[in-house]
Motif scaffolding. Structure first.
Motif, PDB file in Angstrom:
ATOM      1  N   TYR A  21      13.891   4.070  -3.133  1.00 15.39           N
ATOM      2  CA  TYR A  21      13.016   2.918  -3.380  1.00 15.39           C
ATOM      3  C   TYR A  21      13.039   2.018  -2.161  1.00 15.39           C
ATOM      4  O   TYR A  21      14.079   1.874  -1.513  1.00 15.39           O
ATOM      5  CB  TYR A  21      13.515   2.091  -4.571  1.00 15.39           C
ATOM      6  N   SER A  46       7.726   0.735  -3.097  1.00 16.74           N
ATOM      7  CA  SER A  46       7.274   2.114  -2.949  1.00 16.74           C
ATOM      8  C   SER A  46       8.479   2.995  -3.285  1.00 16.74           C
ATOM      9  O   SER A  46       9.609   2.525  -3.339  1.00 16.74           O
ATOM     10  CB  SER A  46       6.768   2.383  -1.539  1.00 16.74           C
ATOM     11  N   TYR A  47       8.207   4.246  -3.529  1.00 15.57           N
ATOM     12  CA  TYR A  47       9.284   5.177  -3.857  1.00 15.57           C
ATOM     13  C   TYR A  47       8.962   6.539  -3.270  1.00 15.57           C
ATOM     14  O   TYR A  47       7.806   6.848  -2.965  1.00 15.57           O
ATOM     15  CB  TYR A  47       9.489   5.289  -5.376  1.00 15.57           C
ATOM     16  N   ARG A  88       4.358   6.524 -10.802  1.00 16.95           N
ATOM     17  CA  ARG A  88       4.466   5.075 -11.013  1.00 16.95           C
ATOM     18  C   ARG A  88       4.622   4.716 -12.486  1.00 16.95           C
ATOM     19  O   ARG A  88       5.252   3.715 -12.802  1.00 16.95           O
ATOM     20  CB  ARG A  88       3.242   4.356 -10.445  1.00 16.95           C
ATOM     21  N   ASP A  92       7.808   2.217 -12.374  1.00 18.57           N
ATOM     22  CA  ASP A  92       7.611   0.781 -12.578  1.00 18.57           C
ATOM     23  C   ASP A  92       8.752   0.157 -13.382  1.00 18.57           C
ATOM     24  O   ASP A  92       9.232  -0.923 -13.046  1.00 18.57           O
ATOM     25  CB  ASP A  92       6.289   0.498 -13.301  1.00 18.57           C
TER      26      ASP A  92
END
Length: 117
Positions: A21, A46-47, A88, A92
């Motif tokens: 992450y 972002s990941y 996502r 999240d």
């Protein structure tokens, strides 16, 4: 070949290997009771799932083993595409939890206490 809608009812387990992450978090220094604290304002993240993802869906296609095995094989072969385009939904919740924990810690720890670490 006839395409069947993906359906079924059961459990889903997604195992991710080596997830990275990256957070961007603007902040302000606030004063409260004569002490300075860091107040985080918001975040963007972002990941990257770096190594692998494995999807396990129980009772996919309502128990049709042939269709289920075929779909799971495709999903596991295309783990990068799935994690980039649909990840996502899952990421999240993790990002929210990390941000909230970090924000609460920063608001509870005066800046001078960081100098003693």
């Amino acid at each position: 070949m006839t395409l069947e809608p993906i359906e079924g009812e059961g459990t889903c387990v997604i195992s991710l290997s080596n997830v990275q992450y990256s957070f961007t978090i603007p902040f302000e220094i606030i004063e409260e009771n004569g002490k300075n604290f860091v107040e985080l304002k918001e975040y963007q993240y972002s990941y990257d799932v770096r190594d692998n993802a494995k999807f396990t869906l129980k009772n996919l296609y309502n128990g049709n083993k042939e269709l289920s095995d075929s779909m799971l094989s495709r999903m596991n072969q295309n783990w990068r595409y799935l994690t980039v385009n649909f990840g996502r939904i899952f990421m999240d919740a993790v990002a929210d939890r990390v941000y909230t924990t970090f924000r609460n810690y920063m608001l509870a720890t005066p800046l001078k206490d960081f100098n003693t670490c």
